[in-house]
Design a protein around this motif. Structure first.
Motif, mmCIF file in Angstrom:
data_model
loop_
_atom_site.group_PDB
_atom_site.id
_atom_site.type_symbol
_atom_site.label_atom_id
_atom_site.label_comp_id
_atom_site.label_asym_id
_atom_site.label_seq_id
_atom_site.Cartn_x
_atom_site.Cartn_y
_atom_site.Cartn_z
ATOM 1 N N ASP A 92 123.287 24.212 40.538
ATOM 2 C CA ASP A 92 122.073 24.540 39.477
ATOM 3 C C ASP A 92 121.565 26.112 39.926
ATOM 4 N N VAL A 93 120.517 26.314 39.114
ATOM 5 C CA VAL A 93 120.009 27.604 39.461
ATOM 6 C C VAL A 93 118.677 27.088 40.072
ATOM 7 N N TYR A 94 118.313 27.546 41.398
ATOM 8 C CA TYR A 94 117.499 27.355 42.154
ATOM 9 C C TYR A 94 116.279 28.402 42.248
ATOM 10 N N HIS A 95 114.936 27.940 41.769
ATOM 11 C CA HIS A 95 113.944 29.009 41.727
ATOM 12 C C HIS A 95 112.874 28.591 42.861
ATOM 13 N N CYS A 96 112.225 29.476 43.326
ATOM 14 C CA CYS A 96 110.944 29.135 43.939
ATOM 15 C C CYS A 96 109.590 29.373 43.134
ATOM 16 N N ALA A 97 108.575 28.727 43.001
ATOM 17 C CA ALA A 97 107.634 28.829 42.340
ATOM 18 C C ALA A 97 106.134 28.702 43.234
ATOM 19 N N ALA A 98 105.191 29.129 42.540
ATOM 20 C CA ALA A 98 103.898 29.138 43.151
ATOM 21 C C ALA A 98 102.793 29.218 41.842
ATOM 22 N N GLU A 99 101.742 28.481 42.094
ATOM 23 C CA GLU A 99 100.558 28.580 41.341
ATOM 24 C C GLU A 99 99.422 29.343 42.115
ATOM 25 N N ILE A 100 99.292 30.574 41.642
ATOM 26 C CA ILE A 100 98.456 31.496 42.237
ATOM 27 C C ILE A 100 97.189 31.877 41.626
ATOM 28 N N GLN A 101 96.283 32.131 42.271
ATOM 29 C CA GLN A 101 94.825 32.245 41.659
ATOM 30 C C GLN A 101 94.479 33.890 42.377
ATOM 31 N N LEU A 102 94.710 34.696 41.309
ATOM 32 C CA LEU A 102 94.520 35.972 41.512
ATOM 33 C C LEU A 102 92.917 36.525 41.055
ATOM 34 N N ARG A 103 92.273 35.630 40.228
ATOM 35 C CA ARG A 103 91.028 35.912 39.742
ATOM 36 C C ARG A 103 90.325 34.589 39.801
ATOM 37 N N PRO A 104 89.003 34.516 40.190
ATOM 38 C CA PRO A 104 88.235 33.388 40.193
ATOM 39 C C PRO A 104 88.482 32.269 39.240
ATOM 40 N N VAL A 106 91.106 30.988 37.727
ATOM 41 C CA VAL A 106 92.152 31.335 36.974
ATOM 42 C C VAL A 106 93.572 31.057 37.941
ATOM 43 N N LEU A 107 94.313 30.003 37.663
ATOM 44 C CA LEU A 107 95.439 29.590 38.236
ATOM 45 C C LEU A 107 96.627 30.115 37.570
ATOM 46 N N THR A 108 97.626 30.813 38.035
ATOM 47 C CA THR A 108 98.994 31.295 37.124
ATOM 48 C C THR A 108 100.100 30.820 37.789
ATOM 49 N N ASP A 109 100.910 30.200 36.962
ATOM 50 C CA ASP A 109 102.137 29.989 37.858
ATOM 51 C C ASP A 109 103.155 31.167 37.665
#
Length: 121
Positions: A92-104, A106-109
């Motif tokens: 497979d292609v392996y990806h790392c990922a995270a859900e980050i809050q850069l602004r109050p 607001v969560l972005t993948d």
């Protein structure tokens, strides 16, 4: 700018091992859980593993449990995936990922570009 960069993929024979790395930047790495997902061509994303912020809680898909080990080094802003007893179906292609809050509120993948793992019989 949030960046996730995977490395460590390659071509191996069944039964061999690989260690993937995910180098993170642009956010406070130690504050966020991290995820490994994988995807084969023509297939959907498959979740593989999660690790919490300090590495004290680890979660694995049944397909990799007992063979893969996730870890992180918050001092190095890096997550790892030790993959042992690799099987052809781990290709497979392996990806790392995270859900980050850069602004109050607001969560972005965020996802890395991925690293290819190919396991031959």
């Amino acid at each position: 700018e949030v960046q996730l960069v995977e490395s460590g993929g390659g071509s191996v024979r069944a039964g061999e091992s690989l260690r993937l790395s995910c180098a993170a930047s642009g956010f406070t790495f130690g504050r966020y859980p991290m995820t490994w997902v994988r995807q084969a061509p023509g297939k959907g994303l498959e979740w593989a593993s999660d690790i919490n912020e300090d590495g004290s809680y680890l979660y694995y898909a049944e397909s990799v449990k007992g063979r893969f080990t996730v870890s992180r080094d918050n001092a190095k802003n890096t997550m790892y995936l030790q993959m042992n007893s690799l099987k052809v179906e781990d290709t497979d292609v392996y990806h790392c990922a995270a859900e980050i809050q850069l602004r109050p509120g607001v969560l972005t993948d965020y996802w890395g570009q991925g690293t290819q793992v190919t396991v031959s019989s």
